[in-house]
Design a protein around this motif. Sequence first.
Motif, short mmCIF file in Angstrom:
data_model
loop_
_atom_site.label_atom_id
_atom_site.label_comp_id
_atom_site.label_asym_id
_atom_site.label_seq_id
_atom_site.Cartn_x
_atom_site.Cartn_y
_atom_site.Cartn_z
N TRP A 1 0.83 -1.21 0.00
CA TRP A 1 0.00 0.00 0.00
C TRP A 1 0.87 1.26 0.00
O TRP A 1 0.57 2.24 -0.68
CB TRP A 1 -0.91 -0.01 1.22
N ALA A 2 1.95 1.23 0.78
CA ALA A 2 2.84 2.40 0.87
C ALA A 2 3.47 2.71 -0.48
O ALA A 2 3.60 3.88 -0.88
CB ALA A 2 3.92 2.15 1.93
N ILE A 3 3.87 1.67 -1.21
CA ILE A 3 4.47 1.86 -2.53
C ILE A 3 3.46 2.49 -3.49
O ILE A 3 3.75 3.45 -4.22
CB ILE A 3 4.99 0.53 -3.08
N ALA A 4 2.24 1.97 -3.49
CA ALA A 4 1.19 2.50 -4.37
C ALA A 4 0.86 3.94 -4.02
O ALA A 4 0.65 4.79 -4.91
CB ALA A 4 -0.05 1.63 -4.27
N THR A 5 0.80 4.25 -2.73
CA THR A 5 0.49 5.61 -2.29
C THR A 5 1.55 6.59 -2.76
O THR A 5 1.24 7.71 -3.21
CB THR A 5 0.37 5.66 -0.76
N PHE A 6 2.81 6.21 -2.65
CA PHE A 6 3.91 7.08 -3.08
C PHE A 6 3.75 7.45 -4.56
O PHE A 6 3.98 8.60 -4.97
CB PHE A 6 5.25 6.37 -2.87
N ILE A 7 3.32 6.49 -5.36
CA ILE A 7 3.22 6.70 -6.81
C ILE A 7 2.08 7.64 -7.18
O ILE A 7 2.22 8.50 -8.05
CB ILE A 7 3.04 5.34 -7.52
N ILE A 8 0.94 7.53 -6.51
CA ILE A 8 -0.24 8.29 -6.96
C ILE A 8 -0.47 9.59 -6.19
O ILE A 8 -1.43 10.32 -6.48
CB ILE A 8 -1.51 7.43 -6.89
N SER A 9 0.38 9.92 -5.22
CA SER A 9 0.14 11.09 -4.37
C SER A 9 -0.01 12.38 -5.17
O SER A 9 -1.01 13.11 -5.03
CB SER A 9 1.27 11.25 -3.35
N ILE A 10 0.97 12.70 -6.00
CA ILE A 10 0.93 13.96 -6.74
C ILE A 10 -0.24 14.01 -7.73
O ILE A 10 -0.98 15.00 -7.76
CB ILE A 10 2.27 14.23 -7.43
N ILE B 1 -6.71 6.04 0.36
CA ILE B 1 -5.27 5.73 0.40
C ILE B 1 -4.61 6.20 1.70
O ILE B 1 -3.67 5.57 2.19
CB ILE B 1 -4.51 6.30 -0.82
N THR B 2 -5.10 7.30 2.28
CA THR B 2 -4.46 7.81 3.49
C THR B 2 -4.95 7.12 4.75
O THR B 2 -4.20 7.00 5.73
CB THR B 2 -4.68 9.33 3.65
#
Length: 445
Positions: free
Chosen positions: A311-320, A348-349
């Motif tokens: 989940w952390a990896i996916a969140t990093f990618i879609i944040s911006i 996601i958060t």
Amino acid sequence: MEPERFTSNTTKAIVSQFVGFLLDSYDLTMILSIAPILAKVLLPPESALLATFNIILSYSLTIIFRPLGSAIFGNLGDRIGRRADLIITVLGLGLASALTSALPTYAQVGILSFILFVLVRIIVGIFAGGEYAAGHPFAMEWTPYKWRGLVSGIVQGGFSFGAGLAALVEAAFIGIYGVSGVESFAWRYVFLTALAPAVIALAVRLTMSETPVFEDVKKKNLIRKTPFLDLFRKPYRRDFFQVMLYMTGMFFFAYSLFAFVPAILEDKPSVFSIGTAEQVYYYGTYAAFAGAVIFGALSQYIGRRRLTIMWAIATFIISIPVYYLLFHSASIGNYVFASIASIIIGIITQGPWGIIPIYLSERFKASMRSSGVGFGYSSGIFIGGWFSVYVPLMHNYLFKAIDTPTNIWFSTAVLLMIGAVLVGIGQYLGPETLGTKLVEEVQKV
């Protein structure tokens, strides 16, 4: 012994912590989502964005006192039991939150109004820190093993549900009285509504029984003299600091939604009214509730550690991309796409928070569980709680050209990316806890 099936006590424990955590979030969300209104009531006139930052900063200052509450009431929960602890904390939290409604305004007493506001926030923070110190272990220790992930998500989801409920109530008050009416007097009524969940939680807790796990601790004579201090002694010290790193990232996750999504939706170049911004925001908070429940349930099959890292990896990618969607949609007044962005951000958060009650309960022994869960949870505040400093610094000195002079969408996205890195590393450094027994065995000499 650990419970093997659902009982009335299990249901009461779940309702108790869901409503208690809802109350915590309900109070916090009031501060954050009507920060522009509170700024006008409690502070002298100045730029809207700066005044909003001052209210959010006061919020950060108050949550810094949550670890103190966790230390006091966590230690108490390991000494006298979870139930008695929870009755004390919900009384304090409910009354202190409602006390906000009695504060004088800046027009009446000047800057003293803001000072009194901060003092009340400190009291709220102390009791809130104690609320989850005993409350999370209480709910988990009454839950049968196969239901732990789902119940953990439901309990933690109370926070997101409380945020959504508060936003809905505030939007209703704005709809009834208008912004000018809320600024003049109705903001007091908003804070008085916090008494309702406090009364419900107290009524449930007065009928509850102590957990079988804590009764087992007493039976085996495992009650510690200083459970809180034992967190910093070998062999538990490394566990605590791993949890602290993980929780620091989790607080960055949380406030990327709760602290700054309302500001992005309400500050220029957003064209939304405060009422519309509140509606868009509470879609995200209800999606957050669903995310926490789903994440908690999935962790019972995939594992707490593995699911969180992915989940952390996916969140990093879609944040911006997702924060830009929110910002751009608010700028052009696109209600539908802004709502979609808010929902995605909520999921996601807040999804990873669904395992916090059970993950932290599994990380610490029963005889020090309230201290470990409470202070471990709160430890993320020491660094993560200063989000109201980090985002303005990034906005003013690093990303002002990407943000706008009056909006902080990109800086907030970066905050979430940093959180994703910390969450991923924190979980990687810890063990998989799925399958851990909550009862504590007597060590053989």
